[in-house]
Design a protein around this motif. Sequence first.
Motif, PDB file in Angstrom:
ATOM      1  N   VAL A  95       0.834  -1.203   0.000  1.00  0.00           N
ATOM      2  CA  VAL A  95       0.000   0.000   0.000  1.00  0.00           C
ATOM      3  C   VAL A  95       0.867   1.252   0.000  1.00  0.00           C
ATOM      4  O   VAL A  95       0.457   2.311  -0.489  1.00  0.00           O
ATOM      5  N   GLY A  96       2.085   1.141   0.527  1.00  0.00           N
ATOM      6  CA  GLY A  96       2.997   2.276   0.468  1.00  0.00           C
ATOM      7  C   GLY A  96       3.304   2.672  -0.965  1.00  0.00           C
ATOM      8  O   GLY A  96       3.311   3.853  -1.313  1.00  0.00           O
ATOM      9  N   ARG A  97       3.542   1.681  -1.799  1.00  0.00           N
ATOM     10  CA  ARG A  97       3.778   1.944  -3.215  1.00  0.00           C
ATOM     11  C   ARG A  97       2.544   2.581  -3.854  1.00  0.00           C
ATOM     12  O   ARG A  97       2.653   3.518  -4.655  1.00  0.00           O
ATOM     13  N   ALA A  98       1.369   2.094  -3.473  1.00  0.00           N
ATOM     14  CA  ALA A  98       0.124   2.634  -4.025  1.00  0.00           C
ATOM     15  C   ALA A  98      -0.047   4.098  -3.663  1.00  0.00           C
ATOM     16  O   ALA A  98      -0.379   4.931  -4.512  1.00  0.00           O
ATOM     17  N   GLY A  99       0.167   4.433  -2.382  1.00  0.00           N
ATOM     18  CA  GLY A  99      -0.013   5.818  -1.952  1.00  0.00           C
ATOM     19  C   GLY A  99       0.930   6.774  -2.641  1.00  0.00           C
ATOM     20  O   GLY A  99       0.538   7.861  -3.076  1.00  0.00           O
ATOM     21  N   GLU A 100       2.198   6.377  -2.760  1.00  0.00           N
ATOM     22  CA  GLU A 100       3.176   7.230  -3.436  1.00  0.00           C
ATOM     23  C   GLU A 100       2.806   7.420  -4.907  1.00  0.00           C
ATOM     24  O   GLU A 100       2.873   8.533  -5.446  1.00  0.00           O
ATOM     25  N   PHE A 101       2.406   6.337  -5.557  1.00  0.00           N
ATOM     26  CA  PHE A 101       2.010   6.410  -6.967  1.00  0.00           C
ATOM     27  C   PHE A 101       0.827   7.360  -7.144  1.00  0.00           C
ATOM     28  O   PHE A 101       0.831   8.225  -8.033  1.00  0.00           O
ATOM     29  N   LEU A 102      -0.195   7.219  -6.311  1.00  0.00           N
ATOM     30  CA  LEU A 102      -1.397   8.039  -6.435  1.00  0.00           C
ATOM     31  C   LEU A 102      -1.083   9.511  -6.205  1.00  0.00           C
ATOM     32  O   LEU A 102      -1.602  10.383  -6.916  1.00  0.00           O
ATOM     33  N   ALA A 103      -0.251   9.804  -5.202  1.00  0.00           N
ATOM     34  CA  ALA A 103       0.093  11.195  -4.919  1.00  0.00           C
ATOM     35  C   ALA A 103       0.804  11.836  -6.105  1.00  0.00           C
ATOM     36  O   ALA A 103       0.461  12.954  -6.527  1.00  0.00           O
ATOM     37  N   ARG A 104       1.762  11.143  -6.679  1.00  0.00           N
ATOM     38  CA  ARG A 104       2.535  11.723  -7.782  1.00  0.00           C
ATOM     39  C   ARG A 104       1.695  11.824  -9.055  1.00  0.00           C
ATOM     40  O   ARG A 104       1.826  12.792  -9.814  1.00  0.00           O
ATOM     41  N   ALA A 105       0.853  10.831  -9.282  1.00  0.00           N
ATOM     42  CA  ALA A 105      -0.021  10.899 -10.453  1.00  0.00           C
ATOM     43  C   ALA A 105      -1.003  12.059 -10.332  1.00  0.00           C
ATOM     44  O   ALA A 105      -1.281  12.770 -11.316  1.00  0.00           O
ATOM     45  N   LEU A 106      -1.526  12.279  -9.129  1.00  0.00           N
ATOM     46  CA  LEU A 106      -2.484  13.374  -8.938  1.00  0.00           C
ATOM     47  C   LEU A 106      -1.815  14.734  -9.079  1.00  0.00           C
ATOM     48  O   LEU A 106      -2.387  15.657  -9.684  1.00  0.00           O
ATOM     49  N   LEU A 107      -0.608  14.886  -8.542  1.00  0.00           N
ATOM     50  CA  LEU A 107       0.093  16.165  -8.702  1.00  0.00           C
ATOM     51  C   LEU A 107       0.334  16.469 -10.176  1.00  0.00           C
ATOM     52  O   LEU A 107       0.228  17.627 -10.603  1.00  0.00           O
ATOM     53  N   ALA A 108       0.647  15.448 -10.952  1.00  0.00           N
ATOM     54  CA  ALA A 108       0.829  15.650 -12.387  1.00  0.00           C
ATOM     55  C   ALA A 108      -0.480  16.095 -13.036  1.00  0.00           C
ATOM     56  O   ALA A 108      -0.478  16.959 -13.932  1.00  0.00           O
ATOM     57  N   GLU A 109      -1.599  15.523 -12.597  1.00  0.00           N
ATOM     58  CA  GLU A 109      -2.907  15.933 -13.119  1.00  0.00           C
ATOM     59  C   GLU A 109      -3.186  17.393 -12.779  1.00  0.00           C
ATOM     60  O   GLU A 109      -3.625  18.182 -13.615  1.00  0.00           O
ATOM     61  N   ILE A 110      -2.927  17.763 -11.530  1.00  0.00           N
ATOM     62  CA  ILE A 110      -3.214  19.134 -11.078  1.00  0.00           C
ATOM     63  C   ILE A 110      -2.361  20.139 -11.842  1.00  0.00           C
ATOM     64  O   ILE A 110      -2.847  21.189 -12.276  1.00  0.00           O
ATOM     65  N   GLU A 111      -1.087  19.800 -11.990  1.00  0.00           N
ATOM     66  CA  GLU A 111      -0.146  20.737 -12.615  1.00  0.00           C
ATOM     67  C   GLU A 111      -0.079  20.588 -14.133  1.00  0.00           C
ATOM     68  O   GLU A 111       0.725  21.234 -14.786  1.00  0.00           O
TER      69      GLU A 111
END
Length: 354
Positions: free
Chosen positions: A309-325
């Motif tokens: 789940v640690g890998r999942a959380g990191e992946f989701l955070a970085r993917a979302l920041l890319a979406e926002i920016e």
Amino acid sequence: MATITDPPTPDSDTQRPTLKTIAAATGFAIATVSRALKDAPDIGEETKRIVRETAEQLGYRPNRAGVRLRTGKTNVIALVLSTETDVMNHTSRLIYSIANALRGTAYHLIVTPFFPDQDPMEPIRYIVETESADGIILNQTKEDDPRVRYMHDHGFPFAAHGRTSMGIDHSFFDFDNEAYGRLGARVMAERGRKRLLIVPPPRAHMYARHMTFGFSDECALRGLPFEVSQDITSDSGGEAVEAAIAARFHQPNPPDGILVGSTTSAMATIAGAESSGRVLGRDFDVVAKEAIAVLRRFRQDILIVREDVGRAGEFLARALLAEIEKRDWTDRQGLEVPVKVEQRPPGREVEDKT
């Protein structure tokens, strides 16, 4: 190269350090400082490190009201979670990993819960309509999830811990629960178990469908009789699961192999089966997945599949920041596929060779 100097002394105790203060302390331009704090890809890692360390020494905090006025952004990520999730194991690890991935960026995390008797759309609508966050991470997705459709239709950035089958292309990370169901059924069959049972997640969730299909299809391929629990799910709570499993084990032809969808339900399942005098590892097996290593401390003979789940959380955070920016991000969708079951004694593992 710029170096960190002693921070300038503010004129008064009430004077807040600003980007200009950091620029004066590091020798970098204000624009460079600003972009470094935003984790801009065109700023070098050493520059980012110097700027972040100086900002921390100075006690710098962005004025969020000013940021929102200038940019229309809040620098907030909202993690929307059901209170029914397995807080002890899965959810705590997810929160930590997302928060950790946001360290050193301009964003911070807020957790927004919703309750079993609440419309899960309520927190989503509130965040989108009030613009109280720049993006949302959600979990426990459904096959046709109105939350996903709503955010997609409103152009609101989001990432999902789980998949849908709506034909909407969105960022996600998921654990392959179909592979988990197959792997669990396979290892129990290889251990000689003849009657299998699954205690899946709530059936409305997409991962319950995946898990149940993988488990039932593998049982059918092997000619093994199986049951799908009807009165409980892996989210039913420990007391309810324990009582239901105890009742089943006092009926004719109880199962001798059980696959469960959460850590809490695994412990409750074992307690319920043991109340009938059965012994784990001898009379029955339990396959469970976990994000934090706790089950082996409960019983040595649990068959365990690890979920990162640690890998999942990191992946989701970085993917979302890319979406926002609005940055290009090739890894918008990820899938963790389990391939082994940990058994006792330590080191003895069954690998998925398919």
